[in-house]
Design an enzyme around this catalytic site. Structure first.
Site, PDB file in Angstrom:
ATOM      1  N   ASP A  54      -2.822   7.725   1.054  1.00 16.36           N
ATOM      2  CA  ASP A  54      -2.403   6.778   1.890  1.00 16.36           C
ATOM      3  C   ASP A  54      -2.104   7.550   3.260  1.00 16.36           C
ATOM      4  O   ASP A  54      -2.102   7.146   4.150  1.00 16.36           O
ATOM      5  CB  ASP A  54      -1.282   6.271   1.220  1.00 16.36           C
ATOM      6  CG  ASP A  54      -1.686   4.843   0.412  1.00 16.36           C
ATOM      7  OD1 ASP A  54      -3.125   4.941   0.021  1.00 16.36           O
ATOM      8  OD2 ASP A  54      -1.210   4.037   0.146  1.00 16.36           O
ATOM      9  N   ASN A  99      -7.292   2.058   1.139  1.00 14.93           N
ATOM     10  CA  ASN A  99      -6.541   1.082   0.535  1.00 14.93           C
ATOM     11  C   ASN A  99      -5.157   1.026   1.016  1.00 14.93           C
ATOM     12  O   ASN A  99      -4.234   0.766   0.171  1.00 14.93           O
ATOM     13  CB  ASN A  99      -6.725   0.930  -1.033  1.00 14.93           C
ATOM     14  CG  ASN A  99      -6.215  -0.507  -1.431  1.00 14.93           C
ATOM     15  OD1 ASN A  99      -6.159  -1.355  -0.445  1.00 14.93           O
ATOM     16  ND2 ASN A  99      -6.173  -0.660  -2.514  1.00 14.93           N
ATOM     17  N   SER A 175       3.494 -10.563   2.424  1.00 15.12           N
ATOM     18  CA  SER A 175       3.856  -9.178   2.794  1.00 15.12           C
ATOM     19  C   SER A 175       4.976  -9.041   3.753  1.00 15.12           C
ATOM     20  O   SER A 175       4.775  -9.464   4.951  1.00 15.12           O
ATOM     21  CB  SER A 175       2.505  -8.471   2.933  1.00 15.12           C
ATOM     22  OG  SER A 175       2.963  -7.161   3.237  1.00 15.12           O
ATOM     23  N   SER A 176       5.783  -8.002   3.645  1.00 15.87           N
ATOM     24  CA  SER A 176       6.875  -7.613   4.632  1.00 15.87           C
ATOM     25  C   SER A 176       5.879  -6.696   5.660  1.00 15.87           C
ATOM     26  O   SER A 176       6.366  -6.651   6.531  1.00 15.87           O
ATOM     27  CB  SER A 176       7.871  -7.037   4.023  1.00 15.87           C
ATOM     28  OG  SER A 176       7.605  -5.727   3.304  1.00 15.87           O
ATOM     29  N   ASP A 319       7.424  -2.512  -6.114  1.00 17.29           N
ATOM     30  CA  ASP A 319       6.654  -1.374  -6.674  1.00 17.29           C
ATOM     31  C   ASP A 319       7.437  -1.102  -7.782  1.00 17.29           C
ATOM     32  O   ASP A 319       6.771  -0.882  -9.045  1.00 17.29           O
ATOM     33  CB  ASP A 319       6.589  -0.348  -5.429  1.00 17.29           C
ATOM     34  CG  ASP A 319       5.599  -0.822  -4.425  1.00 17.29           C
ATOM     35  OD1 ASP A 319       5.192  -2.117  -4.442  1.00 17.29           O
ATOM     36  OD2 ASP A 319       5.488   0.025  -3.385  1.00 17.29           O
ATOM     37  N   GLU A 347      -2.638  -3.373  -4.926  1.00 22.24           N
ATOM     38  CA  GLU A 347      -3.876  -2.646  -5.231  1.00 22.24           C
ATOM     39  C   GLU A 347      -4.830  -3.206  -6.344  1.00 22.24           C
ATOM     40  O   GLU A 347      -5.924  -2.891  -6.165  1.00 22.24           O
ATOM     41  CB  GLU A 347      -3.439  -1.241  -5.872  1.00 22.24           C
ATOM     42  CG  GLU A 347      -3.050  -0.139  -4.986  1.00 22.24           C
ATOM     43  CD  GLU A 347      -1.654  -0.499  -4.156  1.00 22.24           C
ATOM     44  OE1 GLU A 347      -1.257  -1.411  -4.326  1.00 22.24           O
ATOM     45  OE2 GLU A 347      -0.986   0.347  -3.817  1.00 22.24           O
ATOM     46  N   HIS A 391      -2.709   3.301  -8.787  1.00 22.04           N
ATOM     47  CA  HIS A 391      -2.053   4.352  -8.915  1.00 22.04           C
ATOM     48  C   HIS A 391      -0.639   3.998  -9.941  1.00 22.04           C
ATOM     49  O   HIS A 391      -0.363   4.651 -10.942  1.00 22.04           O
ATOM     50  CB  HIS A 391      -1.475   5.180  -7.761  1.00 22.04           C
ATOM     51  CG  HIS A 391      -0.656   3.986  -6.789  1.00 22.04           C
ATOM     52  ND1 HIS A 391       0.170   4.447  -6.059  1.00 22.04           N
ATOM     53  CD2 HIS A 391      -1.169   2.727  -6.145  1.00 22.04           C
ATOM     54  CE1 HIS A 391       0.761   3.719  -5.224  1.00 22.04           C
ATOM     55  NE2 HIS A 391      -0.171   2.527  -5.423  1.00 22.04           N
ATOM     56  N   ARG A 392      -0.092   2.718  -9.456  1.00 15.33           N
ATOM     57  CA  ARG A 392       1.182   2.370 -10.473  1.00 15.33           C
ATOM     58  C   ARG A 392       0.746   1.921 -11.829  1.00 15.33           C
ATOM     59  O   ARG A 392       1.700   2.209 -12.751  1.00 15.33           O
ATOM     60  CB  ARG A 392       1.873   1.197  -9.639  1.00 15.33           C
ATOM     61  CG  ARG A 392       2.308   1.981  -8.308  1.00 15.33           C
ATOM     62  CD  ARG A 392       3.671   1.098  -7.709  1.00 15.33           C
ATOM     63  NE  ARG A 392       3.510   1.506  -6.301  1.00 15.33           N
ATOM     64  CZ  ARG A 392       4.187   2.665  -5.694  1.00 15.33           C
ATOM     65  NH1 ARG A 392       4.775   3.713  -6.774  1.00 15.33           N
ATOM     66  NH2 ARG A 392       4.122   3.089  -4.607  1.00 15.33           N
ATOM     67  N   LYS A 417      -3.454   7.967  -4.543  1.00 15.17           N
ATOM     68  CA  LYS A 417      -2.864   7.154  -3.463  1.00 15.17           C
ATOM     69  C   LYS A 417      -1.555   7.657  -2.973  1.00 15.17           C
ATOM     70  O   LYS A 417      -1.175   7.528  -1.708  1.00 15.17           O
ATOM     71  CB  LYS A 417      -3.185   5.990  -3.949  1.00 15.17           C
ATOM     72  CG  LYS A 417      -2.903   4.680  -3.000  1.00 15.17           C
ATOM     73  CD  LYS A 417      -2.940   3.270  -3.321  1.00 15.17           C
ATOM     74  CE  LYS A 417      -3.167   2.402  -2.248  1.00 15.17           C
ATOM     75  NZ  LYS A 417      -1.830   1.970  -1.551  1.00 15.17           N
TER      76      LYS A 417
END
Ligand SMILES: O=C(O)C1=C[C@@H](OP(=O)(O)O)[C@@H](O)[C@H](O)C1
Ligand SMILES: C=C(OP(=O)(O)O)C(=O)O
Length: 431
Positions: A54, A99, A175-176, A319, A347, A391-392, A417
């Site tokens: 990222d 992404n 989304s913030s 997250d 994602e 990734h998470r 990421k």
């Protein structure tokens, strides 16, 4: 760790997590600091920059825009020669942003306020992640943005221009990052910019990160209870000289959860009680579940307690909330995680992905539109976990190795990421 191919990683069962970890830099801070350093007057020396996909997309974009950057060999230190204003480019430029939401959204706003013609592209999933609320808000202050694919989604064609400022409103419920993008671009507008948030603002602590970084670059925002923001004209970003990126609090969550589940104590360095990142408060949720937590300004330590299921609203830490979903496998009773609708636009559709994979290890799962309830199995089953290029998902499910069966993580490389070295550190901590 017992065996690895490019396609999958088999984690042998583990029973302890013990040690100290120095966290890699925060993704959210790295990409904000890079962008503001590029817009600032003067030179910024960044340390503890995150070295991950990222951040690489942000670095590549800024380099293509003519910003002079000097990176250390390990890519964690970066000297940025600020442009002292807009990121203007003579001609047309295409920027591929993977992404990375923290590259796509802020760059969209900053480039709408610069001169040049910019095409912002990314991975296929980026074309399914909404950006319409931000584009509408930018258009209301004079931006010229065209959707090249589906309406309200990237890819985008931006014909940069002078943005007027004035009063605009922005929806906060998806989304913030849209508000973050408007705030960071606000000093590039000709007049004052007043931003009114319509409806609920999700992921609110990320706005605190934005305001904090802007402040460190010399720009003040009048914040009226996170509902109305005013950025006065005539302010310019000024390089702060040296700036160190805090450790990534979202990345810390996996190690802290490991300690809460297993016998042992884990201390992470780089985030703590003085952290600007909302995800540092993940440790409070572990404590609520029964873990023992100690805090320093720049560290957090967790050790095992008898974990019990909880019912919580985790909108403020979307997250790290994913880590609670897999920690719930080891708690007594059910865990409900609420107000997490926007898991669906990250994602992957994380609500659906999480429910599917938790069921594979034997959990009983109720998936609602904006919540998930997890009831752990009597025994965690051996399973092959799909990670959906998220990734998470990969990092969260490493915790399933605290059951007594091996767990296979498909496509472990997707952690690049935000955390390329994750599985090596997990291995070190649990050996
Ligand atoms: O501003 C940021 O740095 C981020 C905000 C959050 O996104 P949303 O505001 O879309 O929830 C978070 O999930 C993302 O990883 C990083
Ligand atoms: C949602 C995430 O990323 P992004 O910055 O791309 O939104 C994430 O890192 O979990």
């Amino acid at each position: 760790m017992s065996s690895q191919t490019n396609e999958s990683l088999v984690l042998a069962p583990v029973s302890t997590a013990h040690g100290e970890i120095t966290l890699p830099g925060s993704k959210s801070l790295s990409n904000r600091i890079l962008l503001l350093a590029a817009l600032a007057e003067g030179e910024t020396r960044i340390s503890n920059l995150l070295n991950s996909d990222d951040v690489r997309y942000m670095l590549q974009a800024l380099t293509a825009l003519g910003v002079k950057l000097t990176l250390s060999d390990d890519k964690t230190e970066c000297l940025v020669q600020g442009k002292g204003g807009r990121l203007s480019y003579d001609g047309a430029l295409t920027l591929f942003l993977g992404n990375a939401g923290t590259a796509m959204r802020p760059l969209c706003a900053a480039l709408a306020a610069s001169d040049g013609e910019f095409t912002l592209t990314g991975e296929p999933r980026m074309y399914e992640r909404p950006i319409g609320d931000l584009v509408d808000c930018l258009r209301a202050t004079g931006a010229d943005i065209t959707y090249l694919g589906e309406e309200s989604y990237p890819p985008l064609l931006i014909r940069g221009s002078r943005l007027r400022g004035g009063q605009v409103s922005i929806r906060g419920n998806i989304s913030s990052q849209f508000l973050t993008a408007m705030l960071m671009a606000a000093p590039l507008c000709e007049g004052d910019l007043e931003i009114v948030v319509e409806g609920e603002l999700v992921s609110k602590p990320y706005i605190r990160i934005t305001l904090d970084v802007m402040q460190r670059f010399g720009v003040t925002v009048d914040n009226h209870d996170y509902q109305r923001f005013v950025v006065r004209a005539g302010q310019h970003y000024r390089a702060p000289g040296d700036i160190m990126v805090e450790g990534d609090a979202s990345s810390a969550s996996y190690f802290l959860a490991a300690a809460a589940i297993a016998g042992g104590t884990v201390r992470v360095h780089g985030t703590g009680a003085a952290s600007v990142q909302g995800d540092a408060r993940f440790a409070d949720v572990l404590e609520q579940m029964g873990a023992k937590v100690a805090w320093g300004d720049t560290w957090i330590e967790v050790s095992r307690g008898q974990l019990k299921g909880i019912d919580v609203d985790l909108n403020h830490i979307p997250d790290a909330a994913m880590t609670i979903a897999t920690t719930a496998l080891f708690a007594e009773g059910s865990t409900a995680i609420r107000n997490i609708y926007n898991w669906r636009v990250k994602e992957t559709d994380r609500l659906s992905a999480m429910a599917t994979e938790l069921r594979k290890v034997g959990a009983t799962v109720e998936e609602g539109d904006d919540y998930i309830v997890i009831t752990p199995p009597a025994r965690i089953l051996s399973a092959e976990i799909d990670t959906y290029d998220d990734h998470r998902m990969a990092m969260c499910f490493s915790l399933a190795a605290f059951g007594d069966s091996p767990v296979t993580i498909n496509d472990p490389g997707c952690t690049a990421k935000t955390f390329p070295g994750y599985f090596e550190l997990f291995d070190r901590l649990t050996r």
